[in-house]
Design an enzyme around this catalytic site. Structure first.
Site, mmCIF file in Angstrom:
data_model
loop_
_atom_site.group_PDB
_atom_site.id
_atom_site.type_symbol
_atom_site.label_atom_id
_atom_site.label_comp_id
_atom_site.label_asym_id
_atom_site.label_seq_id
_atom_site.Cartn_x
_atom_site.Cartn_y
_atom_site.Cartn_z
ATOM 1 N N HIS A 132 -19.156 -36.420 -26.585
ATOM 2 C CA HIS A 132 -19.420 -35.219 -25.766
ATOM 3 C C HIS A 132 -19.419 -33.962 -26.631
ATOM 4 O O HIS A 132 -19.135 -32.872 -26.147
ATOM 5 C CB HIS A 132 -18.392 -35.071 -24.641
ATOM 6 C CG HIS A 132 -18.149 -36.332 -23.870
ATOM 7 N ND1 HIS A 132 -18.806 -36.621 -22.700
ATOM 8 C CD2 HIS A 132 -17.349 -37.393 -24.134
ATOM 9 C CE1 HIS A 132 -18.398 -37.809 -22.253
ATOM 10 N NE2 HIS A 132 -17.531 -38.302 -23.120
ATOM 11 N N SER B 165 -35.084 -15.943 -43.460
ATOM 12 C CA SER B 165 -35.561 -15.083 -42.388
ATOM 13 C C SER B 165 -36.286 -13.907 -43.011
ATOM 14 O O SER B 165 -35.906 -13.424 -44.075
ATOM 15 C CB SER B 165 -34.364 -14.586 -41.568
ATOM 16 O OG SER B 165 -34.687 -13.367 -40.934
ATOM 17 N N LYS C 92 -29.892 -15.267 -44.062
ATOM 18 C CA LYS C 92 -30.169 -16.490 -43.304
ATOM 19 C C LYS C 92 -30.616 -17.656 -44.182
ATOM 20 O O LYS C 92 -31.397 -17.499 -45.097
ATOM 21 C CB LYS C 92 -31.263 -16.213 -42.262
ATOM 22 C CG LYS C 92 -30.814 -15.380 -41.087
ATOM 23 C CD LYS C 92 -29.698 -16.014 -40.254
ATOM 24 C CE LYS C 92 -30.170 -17.179 -39.426
ATOM 25 N NZ LYS C 92 -31.034 -16.822 -38.314
ATOM 26 N N GLU D 221 -35.296 -28.653 -37.802
ATOM 27 C CA GLU D 221 -35.769 -28.194 -36.485
ATOM 28 C C GLU D 221 -37.157 -28.766 -36.200
ATOM 29 O O GLU D 221 -37.474 -29.153 -35.076
ATOM 30 C CB GLU D 221 -35.782 -26.666 -36.429
ATOM 31 C CG GLU D 221 -34.358 -26.093 -36.417
ATOM 32 C CD GLU D 221 -34.321 -24.581 -36.586
ATOM 33 O OE1 GLU D 221 -35.292 -23.905 -36.210
ATOM 34 O OE2 GLU D 221 -33.314 -24.085 -37.113
#
Ligand code: ARG
Length: 456
Positions: free
Chosen positions: A155, A276, A282, A289
């Site tokens: 979970h 970024s 970043k 992704e």
């Protein structure tokens, strides 16, 4: 000139041609189309449909076409409807009218099924090799992380300590099932439909088995009507690719999460991260992704084609032409993705200290219950008692090992000094040594098995 113009008094509408023509995508079957045609020419030659001389002429012409295709010298023409018409058109240009005999007893229906199966067999082989590369990367990295502990989750809540190798190897086994699925699907793909004709079979006395074997198929289709309308092999390939994508998407999600500074367990290599345009600090896990995202596309191709095939009437229907872009796209997507996933894994940095920091003593609550069980208490009661104790620790804001013994004893007199040994992450992991568990011995067993499977 189209392959079927005779009956029509008017040429096909231009818009319809753009809709109907499959050449823009099925030209990828060119090599397979010529290969299958060479084998077919020989088969109908043996059956006496072509003289030896005619067979030689046609085979020669087809070999020239094969060379033209390889050299990029083959020129497609405006009138070519699909790869099959393009090859036949060129053959007749090269060898004259005798080229028109090649299609005797054959239909584009059995032809396209044959070509596409041949292409699919190749694609499965390439994908299998690429998936195995990812598996190899997993085993390689896992081998060095057997003793590195990290939180195991259920979970997404901290559950029990595990070895980082165990986490990585869990993905090895998902992919092992995928490889097995690919092999099984390959066998069902390697069934030759050639000789099924348009739907009813061929009147020519060709040796279908010989023809199939000469092309690398393992067997032949047993029902001509099924042979031309069966696209299960495409669906299976799409399903397996979607499942591989799904597995990789879960690995990707783990890596995205674990590379977040809040976790900090892993860090993507500079070569496999992106930045970024606005925020200089970043480090984004874009490859992961995209891996997660591409799974959606792979699943889409599967559901798309299943929907196309659902409810089609008996025999070949032009709807089936939709099979190609789906399979090509899934294959292209996955074969683009897999090497990146291998690269990410091979260059990933593991921060063993950060993983260690992720461990908390509540993750040893099960050990505490097991301690009481070892002293004779039924597990259900032990679970309840330890639950109470965890609650106290939570309310007091102290970790489990800091609770005084008399407090523990007020919950159960079975607690003694030796309960201290329970608060040891290594011990918790080492106790799970039954096959399949996270103990170092058990992990070494799975890694040895994995290495054998990969021939490492
Ligand atoms: N381009 C067609 C396909 O991919 C080839 C088969 C055409 N057959 C037909 N009866 N029109 O399905």
């Amino acid at each position: 000139m189209s392959l079927w113009g005779g009956v029509f008094l008017e040429p096909t509408d231009d818009d319809l041609r753009r809709l109907n023509d499959s050449l823009p995508f099925d030209r990828r079957l060119a090599h397979e189309d010529v290969m299958a045609s060479i084998a077919y020419a020989r088969a109908i030659g043996m059956a006496g449909v072509l003289s030896e001389e005619e067979t030689a002429l046609i085979v020669d012409g087809l070999q020239t076409i094969q060379n033209e295709l390889t050299d990029g010298a083959f020129s497609f023409q405006a009138g070519d409807e699909d790869i099959h018409s393009a090859v036949e058109r060129r053959l007749i240009e090269l060898v004259g009218d005798v080229g028109g005999k090649l299609h005797t007893g054959r239909s584009r229906n059995d032809q396209v099924a044959t070509d596409f199966r041949l292409w699919g067999m190749q694609a499965i082989d390439t994908l299998t090799a690429q998936v195995k590369d990812v598996q190899r990367a997993l085993v390689q990295r896992a081998s060095t992380l057997i003793y590195a502990l990290m939180p195991g989750y259920t979970h997404l809540q901290p559950a029990q300590p595990i070895s980082a190798a165990h986490w990585l190897m869990s993905y090895f086994w998902m992919l092992a099932r995928d490889v097995e699925r690919l092999q099984q699907a390959r066998n069902r793909t390697a069934v030759c439909p050639l000789g099924a004709g348009a739907l009813a079979g061929t009147p020519l006395s060709i040796d279908r088995e010989d023809l199939a074997w000469s092309l690398g198929f393992r067997s032949i289709t047993e029902n001509s009507l099924d042979a031309v309308s069966d696209r299960d092999f495409v669906l299976e390939a799409l399903f397996i690719m979607a499942t591989i994508g799904l597995h990789l998407s879960r690995l990707a999600e783990d890596i995205i999460l674990f590379s977040n500074p809040t976790f900090g367990y892993v860090r993507l290599h500079d070569r496999y991260s992106t930045g970024s345009s606005l925020m200089p600090q970043k480090r984004n896990a874009d490859p992961m992704e995209l891996t997660r995202g591409k799974a959606g596309r792979l699943i889409g191709n599967l559901t798309g084609l299943m929907t196309v095939l659902k409810g089609l009437p008996t025999g070949y229907n032009k709807d089936m032409q939709e099979d190609k872009e789906a399979l090509f796209d899934s294959y292209d997507t996955l074969s683009l993705l897999l090497p990146v996933v291998s690269g990410v894994l091979l260059t990933l940095t593991f921060d063993e200290e950060a993983m260690r920091r992720g461990l908390s003593e509540e993750m040893l609550a099960t050990e505490m219950a097991d301690y009481l069980v070892a002293k004779g208490l039924p597990f259900r009661q032990a679970h309840h008692i330890v639950g109470r104790i965890v609650r106290v620790a939570l309310d007091e804001g102290v970790s489990l090992s800091k609770l005084p013994l008399d407090l523990l004893q007020s919950h159960s007199e079975l607690f003694e000094e030796d309960v201290a040994q329970v608060f040891d992450f290594e011990r918790s992991v080492a106790r799970r040594r039954a096959r399949g568990g996270t103990a170092p011995d058990a992990i070494m067993e799975q890694i040895t098995l994995a290495r054998t499977m990969l021939g490492m």
